[in-house]
Design a protein around this motif. Structure first.
Motif, PDB file in Angstrom:
ATOM      1  N   ALA A   2       8.538  11.035  15.632  1.00 40.68           N
ATOM      2  CA  ALA A   2       7.775   9.697  15.871  1.00 40.68           C
ATOM      3  C   ALA A   2       8.737   8.592  16.424  1.00 40.68           C
ATOM      4  CB  ALA A   2       6.988   9.405  14.503  1.00 40.68           C
ATOM      5  N   MET A   3       8.070   7.822  16.982  1.00 42.48           N
ATOM      6  CA  MET A   3       8.976   6.394  17.385  1.00 42.48           C
ATOM      7  C   MET A   3       9.060   5.630  16.248  1.00 42.48           C
ATOM      8  SD  MET A   3       7.389   3.968  20.292  1.00 42.48           S
ATOM      9  CE  MET A   3       8.384   3.502  21.825  1.00 42.48           C
ATOM     10  N   LEU A   4       7.997   5.169  15.642  1.00 40.51           N
ATOM     11  CA  LEU A   4       8.324   4.190  14.435  1.00 40.51           C
ATOM     12  C   LEU A   4       7.841   5.194  13.151  1.00 40.51           C
ATOM     13  CD1 LEU A   4       8.500   1.358  13.420  1.00 40.51           C
ATOM     14  CD2 LEU A   4       5.946   1.400  13.526  1.00 40.51           C
ATOM     15  N   GLU A   5       8.569   5.055  12.477  1.00 38.79           N
ATOM     16  CA  GLU A   5       8.588   5.737  10.850  1.00 38.79           C
ATOM     17  C   GLU A   5       8.645   4.778   9.751  1.00 38.79           C
ATOM     18  OE1 GLU A   5      10.072   9.897  11.601  1.00 38.79           O
ATOM     19  OE2 GLU A   5       9.547  10.019   9.611  1.00 38.79           O
ATOM     20  N   LEU A   6       7.621   4.768   9.032  1.00 38.32           N
ATOM     21  CA  LEU A   6       7.739   3.948   7.546  1.00 38.32           C
ATOM     22  C   LEU A   6       7.742   4.992   6.649  1.00 38.32           C
ATOM     23  CD1 LEU A   6       6.854   1.709   9.706  1.00 38.32           C
ATOM     24  CD2 LEU A   6       5.838   0.534   7.736  1.00 38.32           C
ATOM     25  N   ASN A   7       8.623   4.744   5.851  1.00 42.00           N
ATOM     26  CA  ASN A   7       8.433   5.972   4.823  1.00 42.00           C
ATOM     27  C   ASN A   7       8.632   5.287   3.227  1.00 42.00           C
ATOM     28  OD1 ASN A   7       8.792   8.195   3.441  1.00 42.00           O
ATOM     29  ND2 ASN A   7      11.019   8.722   4.056  1.00 42.00           N
ATOM     30  N   ASP A   8       7.712   5.431   2.517  1.00 42.21           N
ATOM     31  CA  ASP A   8       7.591   4.867   1.254  1.00 42.21           C
ATOM     32  C   ASP A   8       8.095   3.442   1.019  1.00 42.21           C
ATOM     33  OD1 ASP A   8       6.977   4.995  -1.589  1.00 42.21           O
ATOM     34  OD2 ASP A   8       9.072   5.435  -2.092  1.00 42.21           O
ATOM     35  N   VAL A   9       7.477   2.415   2.091  1.00 39.99           N
ATOM     36  CA  VAL A   9       7.973   1.062   2.039  1.00 39.99           C
ATOM     37  C   VAL A   9       7.186   0.278   1.018  1.00 39.99           C
ATOM     38  CG1 VAL A   9       7.862  -0.954   3.263  1.00 39.99           C
ATOM     39  CG2 VAL A   9       8.763   1.015   4.497  1.00 39.99           C
ATOM     40  N   HIS A  10       8.004  -0.305  -0.139  1.00 47.98           N
ATOM     41  CA  HIS A  10       7.387  -1.252  -1.031  1.00 47.98           C
ATOM     42  C   HIS A  10       8.069  -2.875  -0.580  1.00 47.98           C
ATOM     43  CE1 HIS A  10       6.365   1.444  -4.043  1.00 47.98           C
ATOM     44  NE2 HIS A  10       7.286   2.281  -3.598  1.00 47.98           N
ATOM     45  N   GLY A  51      10.828  -7.439  10.638  1.00 51.89           N
ATOM     46  CA  GLY A  51      11.971  -7.963  10.000  1.00 51.89           C
ATOM     47  C   GLY A  51      11.660  -9.407   9.313  1.00 51.89           C
ATOM     48  N   LEU A  52      10.329  -9.931   9.604  1.00 54.45           N
ATOM     49  CA  LEU A  52      10.064 -11.305   8.842  1.00 54.45           C
ATOM     50  C   LEU A  52      10.174 -11.055   7.228  1.00 54.45           C
ATOM     51  CD1 LEU A  52       7.519 -12.702  11.462  1.00 54.45           C
ATOM     52  CD2 LEU A  52       9.847 -13.294  11.051  1.00 54.45           C
ATOM     53  N   LEU A  53       9.789  -9.808   6.830  1.00 58.47           N
ATOM     54  CA  LEU A  53       9.806  -9.829   5.399  1.00 58.47           C
ATOM     55  C   LEU A  53      10.803  -8.221   5.343  1.00 58.47           C
ATOM     56  CD1 LEU A  53       8.381 -10.857   3.149  1.00 58.47           C
ATOM     57  CD2 LEU A  53       6.624  -8.910   3.451  1.00 58.47           C
ATOM     58  N   ARG A  54      11.518  -8.514   4.342  1.00 60.26           N
ATOM     59  CA  ARG A  54      12.356  -7.240   3.902  1.00 60.26           C
ATOM     60  C   ARG A  54      11.828  -6.488   2.972  1.00 60.26           C
ATOM     61  NH1 ARG A  54      16.587  -6.916   6.819  1.00 60.26           N
ATOM     62  NH2 ARG A  54      15.578  -8.590   7.928  1.00 60.26           N
ATOM     63  N   PRO A  55      11.704  -5.107   3.023  1.00 64.12           N
ATOM     64  CA  PRO A  55      11.197  -4.217   1.942  1.00 64.12           C
ATOM     65  C   PRO A  55      12.153  -4.200   0.663  1.00 64.12           C
ATOM     66  CG  PRO A  55      12.003  -2.972   3.894  1.00 64.12           C
ATOM     67  CD  PRO A  55      11.889  -4.406   4.289  1.00 64.12           C
ATOM     68  N   ARG A  56      11.668  -4.133  -0.358  1.00 67.26           N
ATOM     69  CA  ARG A  56      12.654  -3.927  -1.388  1.00 67.26           C
ATOM     70  C   ARG A  56      12.860  -2.467  -1.633  1.00 67.26           C
ATOM     71  NH1 ARG A  56      10.886  -7.281  -6.830  1.00 67.26           N
ATOM     72  NH2 ARG A  56      10.598  -9.151  -5.560  1.00 67.26           N
ATOM     73  N   GLN A  57      12.233  -1.666  -1.042  1.00 69.58           N
ATOM     74  CA  GLN A  57      12.297   0.000  -1.050  1.00 69.58           C
ATOM     75  C   GLN A  57      11.875   0.550   0.036  1.00 69.58           C
ATOM     76  OE1 GLN A  57      10.930   1.421  -4.944  1.00 69.58           O
ATOM     77  NE2 GLN A  57      11.276   3.510  -4.067  1.00 69.58           N
ATOM     78  N   GLY A  58      12.335   1.534   0.487  1.00 65.42           N
ATOM     79  CA  GLY A  58      11.841   2.414   1.473  1.00 65.42           C
ATOM     80  C   GLY A  58      12.593   2.316   2.934  1.00 65.42           C
ATOM     81  N   GLU A  59      12.182   2.974   4.001  1.00 59.27           N
ATOM     82  CA  GLU A  59      12.945   2.973   5.149  1.00 59.27           C
ATOM     83  C   GLU A  59      11.805   2.623   6.236  1.00 59.27           C
ATOM     84  OE1 GLU A  59      13.888   7.104   4.456  1.00 59.27           O
ATOM     85  OE2 GLU A  59      14.651   5.807   2.555  1.00 59.27           O
ATOM     86  N   VAL A  60      12.294   1.947   7.361  1.00 55.99           N
ATOM     87  CA  VAL A  60      11.838   1.711   8.254  1.00 55.99           C
ATOM     88  C   VAL A  60      12.340   2.006   9.538  1.00 55.99           C
ATOM     89  CG1 VAL A  60      10.545  -0.011   9.943  1.00 55.99           C
ATOM     90  CG2 VAL A  60      10.498  -0.331   7.521  1.00 55.99           C
ATOM     91  N   GLY A  64      14.687   6.599  15.431  1.00 57.27           N
ATOM     92  CA  GLY A  64      15.936   7.292  15.051  1.00 57.27           C
ATOM     93  C   GLY A  64      16.873   5.885  14.269  1.00 57.27           C
ATOM     94  N   GLU A  65      16.436   4.758  14.467  1.00 54.69           N
ATOM     95  CA  GLU A  65      17.511   3.908  13.861  1.00 54.69           C
ATOM     96  C   GLU A  65      16.729   3.013  12.766  1.00 54.69           C
ATOM     97  OE1 GLU A  65      20.366   0.467  15.908  1.00 54.69           O
ATOM     98  OE2 GLU A  65      18.621   1.041  17.025  1.00 54.69           O
ATOM     99  N   GLU A  66      17.575   2.800  11.649  1.00 52.80           N
ATOM    100  CA  GLU A  66      16.980   1.957  10.485  1.00 52.80           C
ATOM    101  C   GLU A  66      17.006   0.532  10.881  1.00 52.80           C
ATOM    102  OE1 GLU A  66      15.776   3.398   7.623  1.00 52.80           O
ATOM    103  OE2 GLU A  66      15.455   1.307   6.999  1.00 52.80           O
ATOM    104  N   LEU A  67      15.815  -0.055  10.689  1.00 50.00           N
ATOM    105  CA  LEU A  67      15.474  -1.411  10.957  1.00 50.00           C
ATOM    106  C   LEU A  67      15.918  -2.432  10.325  1.00 50.00           C
ATOM    107  CD1 LEU A  67      12.244  -1.328  13.243  1.00 50.00           C
ATOM    108  CD2 LEU A  67      14.538  -1.467  14.114  1.00 50.00           C
ATOM    109  N   THR A  68      15.734  -2.045   8.889  1.00 50.69           N
ATOM    110  CA  THR A  68      15.634  -2.900   7.764  1.00 50.69           C
ATOM    111  C   THR A  68      17.052  -3.489   7.441  1.00 50.69           C
ATOM    112  OG1 THR A  68      16.292  -1.060   6.112  1.00 50.69           O
ATOM    113  CG2 THR A  68      13.862  -1.980   6.206  1.00 50.69           C
TER     114      THR A  68
END
Lengths: 237, 566
Positions: A2-10, A51-60, A64-68
């Motif tokens: 996938a182009m964009l993947e959000l994985n268990d984002v809190h 990126g305007l809000l930073r997740p406390r947990q999980g990956e974006v 293939g590049e981690e955005l957080t």
């Protein structure tokens, strides 16, 4: 992949747990929509991606590049642009200046001017009003401007936050036509909408958000046929 | 507003009472008496009278505006009634003050004030005269509203110019008697124009007619020109005209201190200093939208830097030349701008205003503290800061310092224009509009904000350095909150984000109070009134930035259409 993947984002606003473990994926060339009621976490999801809000947990991750790890102003350079909620235009700048701000992340002058022509063919109204101060545009024109401005960044992924909000029904239709056109030109779109009816017509797939959780995911057709969705979001009995 | 039932007697009472309260207030705080010494024309029109009758006049005018659909005689009568209403508080004041001594509470209600309010005719006859004259002023105000546009404009400019010359007759006298103009007979002209520190009544009449005639002639000619509409061959001439005007303007700018004399040069010096500060603050507030109430801190930093590195006193670390010290002041300004910028990066709007306000006070108190006294002199300040000099010639007098500050302001103006058109200028404006969206466009907010603070601070520090060199001595008490308030007010009054606006604002808020010494005590009151009136009548400022004007007008139109769309 996938182009964009959000994985268990809190994500949180202070102590408020706004996103409770969201997983979304968007593939290249798709329109994916997030539907849900007010406060379900749709806008929060987009803010987390941009990126305007930073997740406390999980990956974006994007391509293939981690955005957080990146601040918001660098995420644009990765190829993600946002059409903010409530149109979010620079109301004291002119139309052209707004569009130039959209291309802020780019330095190729020729590319920018050809893209300016491109968005003007997409939105002829904006060309007519190019020297006008953006705050004096009508609601529909402001929405066009917000969309056009995001396109000026030449994004590979476009995040759209409630593009139909507060617009007259005729204009809503044209907004969705534009969305289809943008997709046809090869831009991937993540669309947040309250107008589930229209969103599901234009989208390929969709997610239903409820109080910060994904309660349903399916193809757009599947969601349209889903009895729950019909009842809660499409207003059918 | 009561627009459902249309205007009625309530309107008259309301406007009358508003005018009355204003007039009463001006009397009670002592303004009327303080200004009664300021003769405008002859000895019979004083500034105090304008204060007393301004209220009734405005009340009449406003009432007339509400009644604009009624027949003329009704309007005049309503104005008359409103004017009479407006005098009611002052009449009450006269009668009460005669019966009871109010001075234990209101020190300004003196026999002198009573004398002025009653025209020296005793409380009963005096009250009657006051009420009658107020009524007449109200009627005149109403009549003024009824006049056709051209005539009322003509009258306005004639009255304003005549009273203005009267108000500044002392300064006019000074100018005419200066060394240069007295060569061509300035002193005798002055003697003709001005008698007993006031405008000669006959001269006033001539001036009134001349200005009125000129305005009327120009207005009618402009109208004729619009109608005939054949000014195409004038473009070449216009260009030449503009060049000539530019040369004249530069000449006037250069010659000004020698014509206006020492006192006015000092006033112009202060105006120039405030233009520099205003332009800097305009970047922070007007362009970047960061409300900074502690702007004086950077000014103080500039002044103290100049003091510490040039002073001949024991506190002076080095004895650098003014010209080398000045860029150092700017650099110190940039650094302090960064230092203040970092902690307030996450703050917006009101929070930012409060923190910067605190910062300004902290700097002043630090400068005053014993802790830093060994370095910057504490309450004793820094003495013996040398004048700027070139090849042995010292810029001792205000006339010469004026040139320095003019160069400084021109430089600041030029930089501001360049910055506004630059990529950085765009970044500032985008950030001012919406921080989140700006960030989503790829703008680095941290960098953009810090640059705004740093560049704004540099302007202020430069002004501070020049200020220190002009005075030769600096004290912590000098750098109080008033500087920040003045700088901010002049931007608001002039027009946020507008460069000519900063100049006009500085002339009005800094230049005028210097000329009207009686105003000094009421300076802050005047600022307050001016700011409130500006916000109500002309929120975009005297010389608005073109864009802001367009936006505000459109906004007014939109909100008139209705909020249903939102």
């Amino acid at each position: 992949m996938a182009m964009l993947e959000l994985n268990d984002v809190h994500a949180y606003y202070g102590n408020i747990h706004a996103l409770k473990g969201i997983s979304i994926d968007v593939s290249e060339g798709e329109i994916v929509t997030l539907i849900g009621a007010n406060g379900a976490g749709k806008t929060t999801t987009l803010k987390t991606i941009s990126g305007l809000l930073r997740p406390r947990q999980g990956e974006v991750s994007f391509e293939g590049e981690e955005l957080t790890e990146f601040p918001a102003h660098e995420i644009v350079y990765k190829g993600i642009a946002m059409v903010p909620e409530g149109r979010g235009i620079f109301s004291k700048l002119t139309v052209v200046e707004n569009l130039e701000m959209g291309a802020y992340s780019r330095s190729d002058k020729d590319g920018i001017s050809s893209d300016l022509d491109r968005v003007f063919t997409l939105f002829p109204r904006l060309q007519e009003r190019r020297r006008q101060v953006a705050g004096t545009l009508s609601g529909g024109e402001q929405q066009m401007l917000a969309t056009a401005r995001a396109l000026m960044a030449r994004p590979r992924l476009l995040l759209m936050d409630e593009p139909s909000m507060g617009l007259a029904p005729v204009l809503v239709e044209s907004v969705f036509e534009t969305i289809q056109e943008i997709k046809d030109e090869g831009t991937t779109i993540l669309l947040v909408e309250q107008n589930a009816h229209m969103a599901l017509q234009v989208a390929d797939r969709g997610y239903v958000l409820q109080t910060g959780e994904i309660v349903l995911k399916d193809s757009a057709q599947g969601l349209r046929d889903n009895a729950e969705v019909q009842k809660a979001y499409l207003g059918m009995q | 507003m009561n627009n459902q039932i249309g205007p009625n007697w309530r309107t008259i009472v309301r406007f009358g009472l508003i005018g009355g309260v204003v007039a009463l207030y001006l009397s009670v705080i002592g303004m009327v008496e303080a200004f009664s010494a300021r003769n405008l024309i002859g000895t019979f029109i004083t500034l105090a009278q304008i204060l007393i009758f301004g209220g009734p006049f405005v009340a009449g005018y406003l009432t007339a505006r509400e009644f604009k659909d009624k027949p003329r005689t009704t309007i005049i009568l309503c104005g008359l009634a409103a004017g009479a209403m407006a005098s009611i508080f002052q009449v009450m004041l006269i009668l009460i003050a005669h019966a009871v001594d109010l001075r234990f509470m209101f020190v300004s209600i003196s026999p002198g004030l009573m004398e002025i309010l009653t025209f020296g005719q005793g409380q009963y006859l005096g009250s009657l005269i006051l009420a009658a004259l107020s009524a007449v002023m109200g009627a005149i105000g109403a009549g003024y509203f009824l006049l056709p546009g051209t005539i009322s404009r003509t009258l306005t400019s004639a009255v304003v110019v005549t009273l203005g010359v009267g108000l500044f007759s002392e300064n006019v006298n000074q100018i005419l008697s200066s060394n240069w103009l007295s060569l061509i007979g300035g002193r005798s002209v002055a003697r003709l124009l001005i008698q007993q520190k006031s405008l000669n009544p006959i001269v006033a009449l001539v001036l009134f007619l001349a200005v009125g005639g000129l305005t009327y002639w120009r207005a009618t000619r402009a109208k004729a020109q619009v109608e005939s509409d054949d000014e195409s061959p004038a473009t070449g001439r216009q260009k030449r005209f503009r060049t000539v005007m530019l040369i004249i303007a530069i000449g006037a700018l250069l010659g000004l201190p020698w014509i206006v004399g020492r006192f006015l040069s000092q006033v112009l010096f202060m105006v120039g200093l405030y233009i520099m500060m205003g332009l800097g603050l305009n970047i922070v507030v007007g362009y970047a939208g960061l409300l900074d109430l502690g702007y004086v801190a950077f000014f103080a930093f500039g002044a103290y830097t100049m003091g510490v590195i040039t002073s001949a006193s024991p506190l002076g670390l080095t004895n650098l030349n003014f010209w080398i010290a000045l860029p150092i002041c700017a650099i110190v300004g940039v650094l302090t701008g960064f230092v203040l910028g970092v902690p307030v990066l996450r703050m917006r709007g009101d929070y930012l205003a409060i923190v910067t306000l605190g910062f300004g006070e902290i700097i002043r108190i630090l400068a005053l503290s014993d802790w830093l006294a060994p370095f910057i002199g504490g309450a004793q300040g820094i003495l013996h800061i040398p004048y700027p000099s070139i090849a042995g010639f010292q810029f001792k007098t205000p006339e010469w310092m004026y040139y320095l500050v003019i160069i400084g302001s021109l430089l600041a103006g030029f930089l501001t224009i360049r910055l506004r058109e630059s990529r950085l200028g765009r970044q500032w404006m985008a950030m001012r509009e919406d921080e989140d969206v700006a960030e989503a466009m790829g703008i680095n907010l941290v960098q953009t904000k810090l640059l705004a603070f740093a560049i704004g601070a540099a302007f202020s520090a430069l002004a501070g350095g020049i200020f220190a060199a002009r005075l030769g001595t600096i004290f912590p008490h000098t750098f109080n909150l008033l500087w920040s308030i003045n700088a901010l007010s002049l931007i608001i009054v002039g027009g946020m984000g507008s460069i000519p606006g900063v100049m006009v604002g500085a002339l009005i808020l800094v230049g005028l109070p210097e000329l009207l010494r009686e105003f000094q005590e009421y300076r802050l009151l005047m600022y307050g009134i001016l700011l409130v009136v500006m916000m109500l009548v002309k929120p975009e400022g005297f010389v608005p930035a073109a864009r802001r004007q367009q936006e505000l007008r459109a906004h007014a139109k939109e909100s008139a259409v209705g909020t249903a769309a939102d």
